[in-house]
Design a protein around this motif. Sequence first.
Motif, mmCIF file in Angstrom:
data_model
loop_
_atom_site.group_PDB
_atom_site.id
_atom_site.type_symbol
_atom_site.label_atom_id
_atom_site.label_comp_id
_atom_site.label_asym_id
_atom_site.label_seq_id
_atom_site.Cartn_x
_atom_site.Cartn_y
_atom_site.Cartn_z
ATOM 1 N N LEU A 389 32.676 -11.865 35.596
ATOM 2 C CA LEU A 389 31.479 -10.889 35.429
ATOM 3 C C LEU A 389 30.268 -11.515 35.586
ATOM 4 O O LEU A 389 30.046 -12.695 35.179
ATOM 5 N N ILE A 390 29.466 -10.931 36.611
ATOM 6 C CA ILE A 390 28.015 -11.393 36.919
ATOM 7 C C ILE A 390 27.173 -10.625 35.981
ATOM 8 O O ILE A 390 27.178 -9.120 36.421
ATOM 9 N N VAL A 391 26.326 -10.964 35.200
ATOM 10 C CA VAL A 391 25.561 -10.117 34.333
ATOM 11 C C VAL A 391 23.956 -10.352 34.502
ATOM 12 O O VAL A 391 23.421 -11.665 34.674
ATOM 13 N N SER A 392 23.092 -9.484 34.797
ATOM 14 C CA SER A 392 21.706 -9.582 34.769
ATOM 15 C C SER A 392 21.277 -10.178 33.470
ATOM 16 O O SER A 392 21.514 -9.337 32.389
ATOM 17 N N MET A 421 28.509 3.286 37.071
ATOM 18 C CA MET A 421 27.745 3.999 35.945
ATOM 19 C C MET A 421 26.439 3.267 35.608
ATOM 20 O O MET A 421 25.910 3.741 34.601
ATOM 21 N N GLY A 422 26.605 1.951 35.715
ATOM 22 C CA GLY A 422 25.555 1.045 35.216
ATOM 23 C C GLY A 422 25.816 0.507 33.963
ATOM 24 O O GLY A 422 24.943 0.186 33.112
ATOM 25 N N ALA A 423 26.960 0.265 33.578
ATOM 26 C CA ALA A 423 27.531 -0.580 32.308
ATOM 27 C C ALA A 423 26.887 -1.952 32.164
ATOM 28 O O ALA A 423 26.693 -2.625 33.140
ATOM 29 N N THR A 424 26.612 -2.078 30.948
ATOM 30 C CA THR A 424 25.934 -3.515 30.458
ATOM 31 C C THR A 424 27.052 -4.399 30.131
ATOM 32 O O THR A 424 28.276 -3.776 29.837
ATOM 33 N N LYS A 425 26.639 -5.630 29.955
ATOM 34 C CA LYS A 425 27.581 -6.423 29.295
ATOM 35 C C LYS A 425 27.920 -6.111 27.840
ATOM 36 O O LYS A 425 29.145 -6.153 27.683
ATOM 37 N N GLU A 426 27.134 -5.643 27.311
ATOM 38 C CA GLU A 426 27.438 -4.944 25.885
ATOM 39 C C GLU A 426 28.290 -3.724 25.751
ATOM 40 O O GLU A 426 29.266 -3.615 24.728
#
Length: 452
Positions: A389-392, A421-426
């Motif tokens: 996973l690549i996360v901002s 859908m714009g899911a975050t790592k959290e």
Amino acid sequence: MTFDYDLFVIGGGSGGVRAARIAATEGKANVALAEEYRMGGTCVIRGCVPKKLMVFASEYPSAVEDARAYGWDAQIGDFDWSVFRAKLDAELNRLEKAYRSGLDGAGVTIFDERAVLEDAHTVRLASGETVTAAHILIATGGRPFIPDFPGAELAITSNEVFKLDALPKRTLVVGGGYIASEFACILNGLGIEVAQYYRGAQILRGFDDEARGHVAEAMRESGIAIHCGTDVIRMEKTDTGIRVVSTDGHDREFDAVMYATGRVPNSAGLGLEELGVRLGRNGQVEVDAYSQSSVPSIYAVGDVTDRINLTPVAIREGQAFARTVFAGVPTTADHDLVASAVFTQPEFGSVGLTEEAAREQEPIEVYCAAFRPMQTLFAGREDRVLMKLIVSQQSRKVLGCHIVAPQAGEMIQLAAVAIKMGATKEDFDRTVAVHPTMSEELVTMKTPVRKG
């Protein structure tokens, strides 16, 4: 001015057929479509569908080997290409009939012949007949490209591989993209001795570096001789095969050489340039967000536009065009965050940004896990899967997901929904894992392996 048709589509692939059907059913348009070869286009007749069936066929030897490790008294004999090819031909015939039936049911007139443009509203058929249309859609797809070099006429492409009378014992696959890599794996799985030449430093250029390195290593371990930094200088026919002279200083002999060095838009000879339709340097029809060319009555969708050359994208483009022009609902195809799958062995699924592209865009965190999956670990194989996973760092959105594993194509489809859908790592972290599965790693990676 009165026209024979509201819409004339040139090309019976997935994009053209979808556009024709939507224009006829939702837009109530009078539609005709011309296809010079077989209905269904590259994907159905000489691409995705027959290739995936060959992938399935090539996986059975390792499945039987695993079955023995699980206690089954399982054996596998030789692969009978003639049996497989007969069933493949029958399946493609069935699918082609389904495409025709869909067009017939929508009231689309079908011309089984080549069509070219005479002017912005006139199409000339191979029979000599001319017809007029208010709008013309170019959906002619792409074709394999073989560079010009001595002996190039000895090569085959992905178009011909499905029609071979017999499988060669020794095959060279030239190219490093997904088509070349997929066929290298397919042929290897069918028991063929396979070498793969690619002039670049690593196969699968454009995909995530770590993931494509993982795929290449697995391919080498399966017995495929990958030679990067290598290209063909010339080929010549011998009494026992095809002699290939390459840039690495070696001469090697093969029974067949398959070129998969890219595809080019199938736009030549259609009369487009003569009408002022703007083409790109590779021959692609340049279009706007609504698939309209520089000539207002002429549109184009699919691989001939060289945007994202995937069948589902061509279908979306064809549908958006038809709804815009004939249903009165301005619609653009969304080309952002399109997932893809490479059917190598192991499979490779990808959506969003690679680590390299994301790092250039903004500060990121990289979450990654590589491990031996339960099923083949028990069987004694050394297979390893990769979840990444690549996360901002700023927004915490997941910018990219890359999976190298059996059934990665199935997994990446669902991951793509969340990322779109714009899911975050959290959001991933809050999702309870399904255990025991490979994909649970996507929601259990808590600590980044690196930042940048």
